[in-house]
Design a protein around this motif. Structure first.
Motif, PDB file in Angstrom:
ATOM      1  N   PRO A  61       0.790  -1.237   0.000  1.00 39.37           N
ATOM      2  CA  PRO A  61       0.000   0.000   0.000  1.00 39.37           C
ATOM      3  C   PRO A  61       0.820   1.284   0.000  1.00 39.37           C
ATOM      4  N   SER A  62       1.920   1.351   0.748  1.00 40.32           N
ATOM      5  CA  SER A  62       2.798   2.544   0.786  1.00 40.32           C
ATOM      6  C   SER A  62       2.014   3.817   1.106  1.00 40.32           C
ATOM      7  N   MET A  63       1.176   3.767   2.128  1.00 39.08           N
ATOM      8  CA  MET A  63       0.287   4.894   2.415  1.00 39.08           C
ATOM      9  C   MET A  63       0.868   5.928   3.380  1.00 39.08           C
ATOM     10  N   SER A  64       2.102   5.802   3.813  1.00 37.23           N
ATOM     11  CA  SER A  64       2.668   6.802   4.712  1.00 37.23           C
ATOM     12  C   SER A  64       2.860   8.120   3.966  1.00 37.23           C
ATOM     13  N   ASP A  65       2.401   9.199   4.562  1.00 41.54           N
ATOM     14  CA  ASP A  65       2.533  10.556   4.004  1.00 41.54           C
ATOM     15  C   ASP A  65       1.909  10.681   2.623  1.00 41.54           C
ATOM     16  N   PHE A  66       0.846   9.890   2.346  1.00 43.33           N
ATOM     17  CA  PHE A  66       0.205   9.953   1.027  1.00 43.33           C
ATOM     18  C   PHE A  66      -0.436  11.310   0.765  1.00 43.33           C
ATOM     19  N   TRP A  67      -0.728  12.063   1.820  1.00 50.54           N
ATOM     20  CA  TRP A  67      -1.418  13.341   1.680  1.00 50.54           C
ATOM     21  C   TRP A  67      -0.506  14.436   1.144  1.00 50.54           C
ATOM     22  N   LYS A  68       0.796  14.216   1.105  1.00 51.07           N
ATOM     23  CA  LYS A  68       1.708  15.201   0.536  1.00 51.07           C
ATOM     24  C   LYS A  68       1.629  15.162  -0.990  1.00 51.07           C
ATOM     25  N   LEU A  69       1.620  16.333  -1.630  1.00 48.33           N
ATOM     26  CA  LEU A  69       1.501  16.375  -3.083  1.00 48.33           C
ATOM     27  C   LEU A  69       2.594  15.570  -3.774  1.00 48.33           C
ATOM     28  N   SER A  70       3.790  15.583  -3.207  1.00 52.21           N
ATOM     29  CA  SER A  70       4.899  14.862  -3.826  1.00 52.21           C
ATOM     30  C   SER A  70       4.747  13.349  -3.707  1.00 52.21           C
ATOM     31  N   ASN A  71       3.833  12.910  -2.832  1.00 54.40           N
ATOM     32  CA  ASN A  71       3.659  11.474  -2.604  1.00 54.40           C
ATOM     33  C   ASN A  71       2.330  10.931  -3.125  1.00 54.40           C
ATOM     34  N   LEU A  72       1.567  11.722  -3.845  1.00 54.84           N
ATOM     35  CA  LEU A  72       0.225  11.307  -4.268  1.00 54.84           C
ATOM     36  C   LEU A  72       0.235  10.009  -5.054  1.00 54.84           C
ATOM     37  N   THR A  73       1.251   9.814  -5.900  1.00 52.80           N
ATOM     38  CA  THR A  73       1.277   8.636  -6.765  1.00 52.80           C
ATOM     39  C   THR A  73       2.188   7.532  -6.236  1.00 52.80           C
ATOM     40  N   VAL A  74       2.669   7.664  -5.006  1.00 54.30           N
ATOM     41  CA  VAL A  74       3.492   6.603  -4.417  1.00 54.30           C
ATOM     42  C   VAL A  74       2.638   5.415  -3.980  1.00 54.30           C
ATOM     43  N   PRO A  75       1.477   5.618  -3.329  1.00 55.20           N
ATOM     44  CA  PRO A  75       0.644   4.473  -2.942  1.00 55.20           C
ATOM     45  C   PRO A  75      -0.024   3.822  -4.157  1.00 55.20           C
ATOM     46  N   GLN A  76      -0.784   2.781  -3.885  1.00 52.99           N
ATOM     47  CA  GLN A  76      -1.610   2.124  -4.904  1.00 52.99           C
ATOM     48  C   GLN A  76      -2.814   3.034  -5.166  1.00 52.99           C
ATOM     49  N   TYR A  77      -2.881   3.602  -6.364  1.00 52.50           N
ATOM     50  CA  TYR A  77      -3.914   4.600  -6.647  1.00 52.50           C
ATOM     51  C   TYR A  77      -4.666   4.255  -7.933  1.00 52.50           C
ATOM     52  N   ASP A  78      -5.795   4.936  -8.127  1.00 50.47           N
ATOM     53  CA  ASP A  78      -6.604   4.784  -9.335  1.00 50.47           C
ATOM     54  C   ASP A  78      -6.984   6.168  -9.839  1.00 50.47           C
ATOM     55  N   LEU A  79      -6.801   6.395 -11.134  1.00 57.10           N
ATOM     56  CA  LEU A  79      -7.202   7.640 -11.779  1.00 57.10           C
ATOM     57  C   LEU A  79      -8.159   7.282 -12.905  1.00 57.10           C
ATOM     58  N   THR A  80      -9.351   7.891 -12.879  1.00 61.74           N
ATOM     59  CA  THR A  80     -10.400   7.548 -13.839  1.00 61.74           C
ATOM     60  C   THR A  80     -10.997   8.804 -14.441  1.00 61.74           C
ATOM     61  N   VAL A  81     -11.182   8.795 -15.762  1.00 61.82           N
ATOM     62  CA  VAL A  81     -11.909   9.838 -16.475  1.00 61.82           C
ATOM     63  C   VAL A  81     -13.049   9.172 -17.233  1.00 61.82           C
ATOM     64  N   GLY A  82     -14.268   9.683 -17.034  1.00 66.55           N
ATOM     65  CA  GLY A  82     -15.410   9.038 -17.664  1.00 66.55           C
ATOM     66  C   GLY A  82     -16.455  10.011 -18.154  1.00 66.55           C
ATOM     67  N   TYR A  83     -17.442   9.469 -18.865  1.00 65.64           N
ATOM     68  CA  TYR A  83     -18.542  10.265 -19.407  1.00 65.64           C
ATOM     69  C   TYR A  83     -19.834   9.495 -19.208  1.00 65.64           C
ATOM     70  N   MET A  84     -20.807  10.097 -18.509  1.00 67.17           N
ATOM     71  CA  MET A  84     -22.141   9.534 -18.365  1.00 67.17           C
ATOM     72  C   MET A  84     -23.049  10.185 -19.403  1.00 67.17           C
ATOM     73  N   PHE A  85     -23.787   9.358 -20.144  1.00 67.59           N
ATOM     74  CA  PHE A  85     -24.583   9.875 -21.261  1.00 67.59           C
ATOM     75  C   PHE A  85     -25.884  10.534 -20.817  1.00 67.59           C
ATOM     76  N   HIS A  86     -26.329  10.240 -19.587  1.00 68.22           N
ATOM     77  CA  HIS A  86     -27.632  10.725 -19.099  1.00 68.22           C
ATOM     78  C   HIS A  86     -28.759  10.256 -20.011  1.00 68.22           C
ATOM     79  N   ASP A  87     -28.652   9.039 -20.554  1.00 66.29           N
ATOM     80  CA  ASP A  87     -29.723   8.466 -21.360  1.00 66.29           C
ATOM     81  C   ASP A  87     -30.658   7.663 -20.452  1.00 66.29           C
ATOM     82  N   LYS A  88     -31.672   7.052 -21.036  1.00 68.72           N
ATOM     83  CA  LYS A  88     -32.654   6.342 -20.213  1.00 68.72           C
ATOM     84  C   LYS A  88     -32.068   5.105 -19.545  1.00 68.72           C
ATOM     85  N   HIS A  89     -30.954   4.595 -20.077  1.00 64.31           N
ATOM     86  CA  HIS A  89     -30.313   3.431 -19.476  1.00 64.31           C
ATOM     87  C   HIS A  89     -29.263   3.819 -18.437  1.00 64.31           C
TER      88      HIS A  89
END
Length: 255
Positions: A61-89
């Motif tokens: 996990p490597s979560m020590s000091d994860f809150w520092k900007l320089s350490n944001l990507t040191v732990p196990q992380y996920d970055l997601t970009v998505g689009y919701m269509f707002h359709d009936k489904h």
């Protein structure tokens, strides 16, 4: 006669003028792995072809000091970009970068069978780092394109609780750190195989623009092209199942 006040659901659902929404999600994760058979081979700069059977591995996990900007990507992380269509489904599509970490346990005893420099063997062996060490820790990276389905569970004036399901797959652009017979290698980032998975979780939205999320993902990862040895001429192949608990926050941008 005065018009009836809109219901809470009407104030939190898609706006009539919305054509959809883009979202960005940042999360951290914990991971668990099935045992795997790992094959090591090199017929170019050395002579070996052997397999570890039922090898155990863990995350990091490597979560020590994860809150520092320089350490944001040191732990196990996920970055997601998505689009919701707002359709009936209530469907969407997303691209996710899941940075997991995979470390084969050192000093475990397991069956090792194959050939090293003309010597054939098949026996239980205590595997030390002086023999082989293997970790995908920079990392065991899943680059996935997912189909997203959302179900609204409850809605208030400014809060919406939804269930979210996903299914998808893509390449693994991983960075392996390894050694064999004390010959050490690190990286580079390159295509090492493919992954497919599905997940389910909850999303709690605030004021249409912010949300908290949690997901549980199951995936199948198949490594077909990992390097080993200082000259990177050795190859490692294996596959395993992974379970990933994801928790984080995100932002919605209605269009």
């Amino acid at each position: 006669m005065a018009a009836a006040a809109p219901s809470p659901a009407a104030t939190t659902g898609p706006h009539p003028k919305d054509h959809g929404s883009v979202y960005l999600n940042w999360s951290y994760n914990r991971d668990w792995y099935t045992r795997s058979n790992i094959r090591f081979r090199n017929d170019k700069s050395d002579d070996y072809d052997f397999t570890f059977y039922d090898a155990k591995a863990h995350d990091h996990p490597s979560m020590s000091d994860f809150w520092k900007l320089s350490n944001l990507t040191v732990p196990q992380y996920d970055l997601t970009v998505g689009y919701m269509f707002h359709d009936k489904h209530d469907l969407g599509i997303e691209v996710s970068w899941n940075h997991l970490k995979y470390v084969v346990d050192d000093y475990q005893t397991m069956r090792v069978a194959g050939e090293i420099r003309g010597f054939r063997f098949d026996r239980d062996t205590l595997v030390t780092p002086n023999f082989v060490h293997l970790q995908h820790t920079n990392g065991n990276n899943y680059l996935m394109v997912n189909l997203v389905k959302r179900w609204q569970l409850a809605a208030g004036r400014h809060v919406v609780l939804s269930a979210v399901g996903k299914v998808g797959g893509g390449p693994m652009i991983s960075y392996t750190i390894s050694s064999i017979f004390t010959s050490h290698a690190e990286g580079p980032f390159h295509y090492e195989g493919w992954v497919a998975g599905t997940s389910g979780g909850l999303r709690l939205e605030f004021y249409r623009y912010f949300f908290l999320n949690t997901d549980f993902q199951g995936a199948f990862a198949n490594y077909t092209n990992s390097y080993i040895g200082a000259d990177r001429l050795g190859r490692v192949t294996h596959h395993f199942g992974s379970a990933q608990l994801i928790y984080g926050f995100g932002f919605n941008v209605p269009i």
